[in-house]
Each structure stands twice: as structure tokens, then as C-alpha cells.
Scaffold this active site. Structure first.
Site, short mmCIF file in Angstrom:
data_model
loop_
_atom_site.label_atom_id
_atom_site.label_comp_id
_atom_site.label_asym_id
_atom_site.label_seq_id
_atom_site.Cartn_x
_atom_site.Cartn_y
_atom_site.Cartn_z
N ASP A 58 1.96 6.18 2.49
CA ASP A 58 3.56 6.24 2.79
C ASP A 58 3.67 4.72 3.15
O ASP A 58 2.51 4.38 4.29
CB ASP A 58 3.88 7.24 3.80
N PHE A 72 7.86 -5.32 -6.29
CA PHE A 72 9.06 -4.29 -6.25
C PHE A 72 9.47 -4.16 -4.76
O PHE A 72 9.08 -4.59 -3.86
CB PHE A 72 8.64 -3.13 -6.92
N HIS A 111 -0.59 -5.01 2.90
CA HIS A 111 -0.72 -3.99 3.57
C HIS A 111 -1.52 -2.87 2.66
O HIS A 111 -2.64 -2.26 3.09
CB HIS A 111 0.43 -3.34 4.17
#
Length: 213
Positions: free
Chosen positions: A74, A157, A185
Site C-alpha cells: 500500500d 503513473f 519508495h
């Protein structure tokens, strides 16, 4: 050969993952699968309050449904001037349609008249690994940047065209993929997860480098 499912239909994430792990995956035998290999698995529930909550929810659902270890991420954008928004709502910031262009337009609107020095932001990625026996593992990566005044670049994106890195004088969408996949990240989180996978699946010999988990 070990199998691990990447709990996503987002092929942008899959391509980044495969690019980041291509060299390392040859060091130990893992077959990477995705939700496209399991069409019976419908939309996953991710209604947690944190990146960690959502990542583990998705990983656990897939591991339970398949009996195969599952990895989910996530990730999202945290903007300081917006008190951490869009955060866990990054993909649906402008509505449930998950429209990247609308998300970017809303972000720019929310930052109207915010000066460059206060447009600091960071991409955060949490990876969760769920094993069928109930064991859980996490890793996290962060990339610091600034929200640009307008989108630039055709690559990447999501919020990539607005996420500007002063050290490179480019947005994520302008960076070559080989550079982005080293500093992002997701790359940071994946480096740490690979260390965990080596320890879990192939404990000998112990890796020489131990990342800061």
C-alpha cells in the site's frame, strides 16, 4: 521453486517490481505470480486507516484464498501542507474511479497559492508479506520530494508527473526507469523485503548487508 503472489492488478506496480527484482531474483528460486493468475479473486478489501493496515489486509486475503504466500503493497503520497493528505486515499483522492488525472488536478487545486518551500511531500510504500501459516512481515520505504506547480513527464503513473526531486531537477515521470527504480519508495521497501525473504527462505549463507528495517 517458491511461489509468491503479488496481490495487485496494477501492472505499473508489477513492471516496477519486476524491474527492481530482476537481478536479485536470480539469486534464489522464486516464481512471482499476480492476481491475474487467480481470476476468481475479486476486488480486495482495503479499508484500513494506515498503509500498513491496508497492505496486510490485501496480503492476508490472498494468502487465505490461495494457500500461497502473498505480498501486497500500500503506497501513497503524503503532502505536508495538506496535513498528510491524500495519504491512504491517494488512489481515490478525487473519487472512487481512481482517475490519476483527476487526482492530480485535485492535488494542484488544493495547493493553490502554497509556495514552493511549503510543498514538501513524500511517497510512502509499505510491503506486507503474509504466509499461509499466519506469519506476517513488513517493510517500509520513503522517498522525499516536492509537489511541482504543473505535471511534467510521460513516464510512471499516478502522481509521478507532479512529484519533483530537487536533487535530479526532474519529476518521477521524467526520470529514466532505471534511476527511479533505484531511488523510489517502492525500491527502498523492496530492498528490505528481499533481505527478509532471504532470511526466511534461504537462511544460509547470511547476507553480508543488513538494511535498516
Amino acid at each position: 521453486m517458491y511461489q509468491i503472489i503479488l496481490a495487485t492488478h496494477n501492472m505499473g506496480k508489477v513492471r516496477e517490481f519486476e524491474a527492481m527484482t530482476g537481478d536479485q531474483s536470480s539469486a534464489f528460486p522464486i516464481q512471482w505470480l499476480t492476481l491475474r493468475d487467480f481470476p476468481h479473486i475479486t476486488e480486495l478489501i482495503e479499508n484500513g486507516e494506515t498503509f500498513r493496515d491496508n497492505a496486510m489486509m490485501k496480503a492476508e486475503q490472498v494468502a487465505r484464498a490461495t494457500g500461497i504466500p502473498a505480498m501486497a503493497d500500500d503506497s501513497g503520497l503524503v503532502v505536508d501542507a495538506l496535513n498528510g493528505a491524500p495519504g491512504v486515499y491517494s488512489a481515490r483522492y478525487a473519487g472512487e474511479s481512481k482517475d490519476s488525472q483527476r487526482n492530480n488536478e485535485k492535488l494542484l487545486h488544493e495547493l493553490t497559492n502554497v509556495p514552493p518551500e511549503k510543498r514538501t511531500a513524500r511517497f510512502v510504500c509499505v510491503l506486507a508479506l503474509a504466509l499461509p501459516d499466519g506469519q506476517k512481515f513488513f517493510s517500509e520505504g520513503v522517498c522525499q520530494g516536492v509537489i511541482a506547480a504543473e505535471p511534467k513527464g510521460e513516464g510512471g503513473f499516478g502522481y509521478d508527473p507532479l512529484f519533483y526531486l530537487p536533487a535530479y531537477d526532474k519529476t518521477f515521470a521524467e526520470l529514466p526507469a532505471e534511476i527511479k527504480n533505484k531511488i523510489s519508495h517502492r525500491a527502498s521497501a523492496m530492498e528490505k523485503m528481499f533481505f527478509l525473504l532471504r532470511v526466511l527462505l534461504f537462511p544460509e549463507p547470511e547476507p553480508m548487508y543488513r538494511p535498516n528495517l
